[in-house]
Design a protein around this motif. Structure first.
Motif, PDB file in Angstrom:
ATOM      1  N   THR A 119       0.860  -1.183   0.000  1.00  0.00           N
ATOM      2  CA  THR A 119       0.000   0.000   0.000  1.00  0.00           C
ATOM      3  C   THR A 119       0.894   1.230   0.000  1.00  0.00           C
ATOM      4  O   THR A 119       2.122   1.120  -0.057  1.00  0.00           O
ATOM      5  CB  THR A 119      -0.951  -0.012   1.223  1.00  0.00           C
ATOM      6  OG1 THR A 119      -1.912   1.036   1.072  1.00  0.00           O
ATOM      7  CG2 THR A 119      -0.221   0.186   2.538  1.00  0.00           C
ATOM      8  N   ARG A 158      -7.978   7.597  -0.498  1.00  0.00           N
ATOM      9  CA  ARG A 158      -9.193   6.778  -0.434  1.00  0.00           C
ATOM     10  C   ARG A 158      -9.911   6.851   0.902  1.00  0.00           C
ATOM     11  O   ARG A 158     -11.082   6.489   1.010  1.00  0.00           O
ATOM     12  CB  ARG A 158      -8.893   5.285  -0.739  1.00  0.00           C
ATOM     13  CG  ARG A 158      -8.177   5.021  -2.033  1.00  0.00           C
ATOM     14  CD  ARG A 158      -8.820   5.662  -3.225  1.00  0.00           C
ATOM     15  NE  ARG A 158     -10.129   5.101  -3.560  1.00  0.00           N
ATOM     16  CZ  ARG A 158     -10.971   5.635  -4.430  1.00  0.00           C
ATOM     17  NH1 ARG A 158     -10.661   6.771  -5.046  1.00  0.00           N
ATOM     18  NH2 ARG A 158     -12.119   5.063  -4.678  1.00  0.00           N
ATOM     19  N   CYS A 218     -19.240  -0.630  15.389  1.00  0.00           N
ATOM     20  CA  CYS A 218     -18.970   0.806  15.231  1.00  0.00           C
ATOM     21  C   CYS A 218     -20.138   1.687  15.682  1.00  0.00           C
ATOM     22  O   CYS A 218     -19.954   2.873  15.960  1.00  0.00           O
ATOM     23  CB  CYS A 218     -18.607   1.130  13.783  1.00  0.00           C
ATOM     24  SG  CYS A 218     -17.123   0.281  13.246  1.00  0.00           S
ATOM     25  N   ARG A 255      -4.515  -5.802   3.076  1.00  0.00           N
ATOM     26  CA  ARG A 255      -4.384  -4.342   2.923  1.00  0.00           C
ATOM     27  C   ARG A 255      -5.735  -3.638   2.824  1.00  0.00           C
ATOM     28  O   ARG A 255      -5.834  -2.432   3.024  1.00  0.00           O
ATOM     29  CB  ARG A 255      -3.526  -4.006   1.698  1.00  0.00           C
ATOM     30  CG  ARG A 255      -4.187  -4.346   0.373  1.00  0.00           C
ATOM     31  CD  ARG A 255      -3.348  -3.909  -0.801  1.00  0.00           C
ATOM     32  NE  ARG A 255      -4.036  -4.195  -2.059  1.00  0.00           N
ATOM     33  CZ  ARG A 255      -3.592  -3.827  -3.245  1.00  0.00           C
ATOM     34  NH1 ARG A 255      -2.456  -3.169  -3.346  1.00  0.00           N
ATOM     35  NH2 ARG A 255      -4.271  -4.116  -4.331  1.00  0.00           N
ATOM     36  N   ARG A 260     -16.243  -1.860  -0.478  1.00  0.00           N
ATOM     37  CA  ARG A 260     -17.006  -1.092  -1.468  1.00  0.00           C
ATOM     38  C   ARG A 260     -18.510  -1.127  -1.153  1.00  0.00           C
ATOM     39  O   ARG A 260     -19.198  -0.124  -1.217  1.00  0.00           O
ATOM     40  CB  ARG A 260     -16.741  -1.655  -2.862  1.00  0.00           C
ATOM     41  CG  ARG A 260     -17.023  -0.670  -3.959  1.00  0.00           C
ATOM     42  CD  ARG A 260     -16.654  -1.213  -5.300  1.00  0.00           C
ATOM     43  NE  ARG A 260     -15.216  -1.489  -5.440  1.00  0.00           N
ATOM     44  CZ  ARG A 260     -14.660  -1.879  -6.578  1.00  0.00           C
ATOM     45  NH1 ARG A 260     -15.383  -2.043  -7.651  1.00  0.00           N
ATOM     46  NH2 ARG A 260     -13.368  -2.103  -6.640  1.00  0.00           N
ATOM     47  N   HIS A 264     -19.347   8.918  13.392  1.00  0.00           N
ATOM     48  CA  HIS A 264     -18.373   7.815  13.454  1.00  0.00           C
ATOM     49  C   HIS A 264     -17.357   8.044  12.344  1.00  0.00           C
ATOM     50  O   HIS A 264     -17.717   8.412  11.227  1.00  0.00           O
ATOM     51  CB  HIS A 264     -19.105   6.485  13.251  1.00  0.00           C
ATOM     52  CG  HIS A 264     -18.189   5.343  13.007  1.00  0.00           C
ATOM     53  ND1 HIS A 264     -17.126   5.061  13.833  1.00  0.00           N
ATOM     54  CD2 HIS A 264     -18.154   4.415  12.008  1.00  0.00           C
ATOM     55  CE1 HIS A 264     -16.481   4.004  13.362  1.00  0.00           C
ATOM     56  NE2 HIS A 264     -17.080   3.596  12.256  1.00  0.00           N
ATOM     57  N   ASN A 313     -14.431   6.842   7.128  1.00  0.00           N
ATOM     58  CA  ASN A 313     -13.804   7.214   5.866  1.00  0.00           C
ATOM     59  C   ASN A 313     -14.228   8.650   5.542  1.00  0.00           C
ATOM     60  O   ASN A 313     -15.409   8.971   5.581  1.00  0.00           O
ATOM     61  CB  ASN A 313     -14.287   6.257   4.760  1.00  0.00           C
ATOM     62  CG  ASN A 313     -13.559   6.480   3.454  1.00  0.00           C
ATOM     63  OD1 ASN A 313     -13.296   7.618   3.052  1.00  0.00           O
ATOM     64  ND2 ASN A 313     -13.217   5.397   2.781  1.00  0.00           N
ATOM     65  N   ARG A 333     -14.407  10.122   2.814  1.00  0.00           N
ATOM     66  CA  ARG A 333     -15.303  10.207   1.650  1.00  0.00           C
ATOM     67  C   ARG A 333     -16.747   9.893   2.026  1.00  0.00           C
ATOM     68  O   ARG A 333     -17.679  10.422   1.423  1.00  0.00           O
ATOM     69  CB  ARG A 333     -14.823   9.266   0.540  1.00  0.00           C
ATOM     70  CG  ARG A 333     -13.542   9.760  -0.152  1.00  0.00           C
ATOM     71  CD  ARG A 333     -13.190   8.874  -1.332  1.00  0.00           C
ATOM     72  NE  ARG A 333     -12.865   7.533  -0.925  1.00  0.00           N
ATOM     73  CZ  ARG A 333     -13.302   6.420  -1.533  1.00  0.00           C
ATOM     74  NH1 ARG A 333     -14.097   6.495  -2.583  1.00  0.00           N
ATOM     75  NH2 ARG A 333     -12.946   5.236  -1.097  1.00  0.00           N
ATOM     76  N   ASN A 380     -10.155   4.509  11.995  1.00  0.00           N
ATOM     77  CA  ASN A 380     -11.461   4.055  12.480  1.00  0.00           C
ATOM     78  C   ASN A 380     -11.251   3.303  13.797  1.00  0.00           C
ATOM     79  O   ASN A 380     -10.640   2.233  13.804  1.00  0.00           O
ATOM     80  CB  ASN A 380     -12.082   3.146  11.417  1.00  0.00           C
ATOM     81  CG  ASN A 380     -13.453   2.633  11.798  1.00  0.00           C
ATOM     82  OD1 ASN A 380     -13.867   2.707  12.955  1.00  0.00           O
ATOM     83  ND2 ASN A 380     -14.181   2.100  10.822  1.00  0.00           N
TER      84      ASN A 380
END
Ligand code: UT7
Length: 325
Positions: A31, A39, A115, A154, A218, A252, A255, A257, A282
């Protein structure tokens, strides 16, 4: 008409001292710092030392919250620890936190909603306080996710970190109107059809092992934006407040994005959203109280402010809590 509300008296947090940067991870899996930042928005995470347990993190966060609240630990009669990484299968980490703080009265238990655990914990404590069963609650989110990661994957090991946060809630009589302080609305959801998108592939009752986190990133991403936006809208509708009346969104931290997507969908300006994931990734159930703690320390939240907290996690579970500081 007078009502009982759960007022947030204090917030605290704790992050382990050891820091792991994206460059450190790039030495373990294929990575790069650029990929992770682009990302996810994550730059580094904190990792607990060997022997540093989830309860140790939780106790440190709780102590800070209690000091800021001006509440003596012995005056706490309910301890809820939201965690997916308990010290032991049993007893509950909450009971270890309770005893570590010298509390011997009341009740303590763990809450497992991954979470979403902190949101679930706040809603649960709120119902106990409103029912008059307890007077002061400590709600802790504490995790050592580094211990359930597959450090050769990863797609997941770059995302998570360890940490803890806590709030002290107190039952207080309020007027029962829009100006009330404390928790004003909570909304919890779950749907087990999505279990296979985010789970741990072990457990005492199945494999007799702890297992490792598995995720279809995803797909989780796609559901997160849609489900979180939905539950925020439902919570606002229940409480009668509009999205632009909220002073601070404390989401929370999964990410960047996802947070940008939710802000866009709801028309919320980015300055109103607390983002902390760049420096601790996270941290599952700990991420909301860690973000709340940072907002408090940066003087971004003042008495009277409306604060909306939201999360989604494995299960799926998701939910939101609206509170006036
Ligand atoms: O807190 C619980 C909720 N969790 C979440 O909300 C997490 C939600 N999901 C996500 O945050 C994102 O889906 C990820 C950050 C996990 C992944 O981002 P993405 O844009 O969805 O990437 P992707 O999984 O579609 O993978 C894109 C590419 C793939 O390569 P190919 O197939 O296009 O050649 C992956 O193999 O990126 C590759 N990839 C990586 N490359 C470099 C996946 N992980 C990495 C990595 N470094 N760490």
């Amino acid at each position: 008409m007078a009502v009982i509300r759960s007022v947030i008296r204090g917030v605290g947090a704790y992050l382990p001292r050891r820091i792991m940067t994206n460059a450190d991870i790039a030495r373990i899996v294929d990575t790069s710092d650029e990929w992770i930042i682009e990302r996810t928005g994550i730059k580094r995470r904190h990792i607990a030392e060997d022997g540093e347990l989830t309860s140790d993190l939780g106790i440190a966060a709780a102590r800070q919250a209690l000091v800021r609240a001006g509440v003596d630990p012995v005056d706490i009669d309910l301890v809820i620890c939201a965690t997916a990484t308990p010290d032991r299968t049993f007893p509950a980490t909450a009971v270890r936190i309770q005893s570590g703080l010298g509390i011997t009265k009341g009740a303590a238990f763990d809450l497992q909603a991954v979470c979403s655990g902190f949101v679930y914990g706040l809603a649960t404590a709120d119902n106990f306080l409103k029912a008059g069963q307890f007077k002061r609650a400590l709600v802790v989110g504490a995790e050592t996710f580094s211990r359930i990661l597959d450090w050769s994957d990863r797609g997941t090991c770059v995302l998570f970190g360890d940490g803890a946060g806590a709030v002290v809630l107190e039952a207080q009589s309020q007027h029962g109107d829009r100006e009330d302080r404390g928790i004003l609305a909570t909304r919890l959801r779950s749907d087990g059809r999505f279990e296979d998108l985010l789970y741990v592939d072990g457990g005492p009752g199945s494999t007799k092992t702890t297992g490792h986190l598995r995720m279809n990133g995803r797909e989780v991403f796609r559901h997160a934006v849609q489900k979180i936006s939905g539950v925020i809208e439902e919570t606002l509708l229940m409480s009668g407040f509009a999205a632009d009346e909220i002073d601070l969104y404390v989401p929370h931290q999964a990410n960047k994005r996802i947070l940008d997507g939710i802000a866009k969908k709801l028309g919320v300006s980015p300055e109103k959203i607390v983002m902390t994931l760049s420096h601790h990734g996270n941290t599952s159930a700990a991420s909301i109280p860690l973000a709340l703690n940072q907002a408090f320390e940066e003087h971004r939240v003042a008495e009277g402010n409306l604060v909306l907290m939201e999360a989604m996690g494995g299960g799926f579970t998701w939910g939101a809590v609206l509170a006036r500081w």
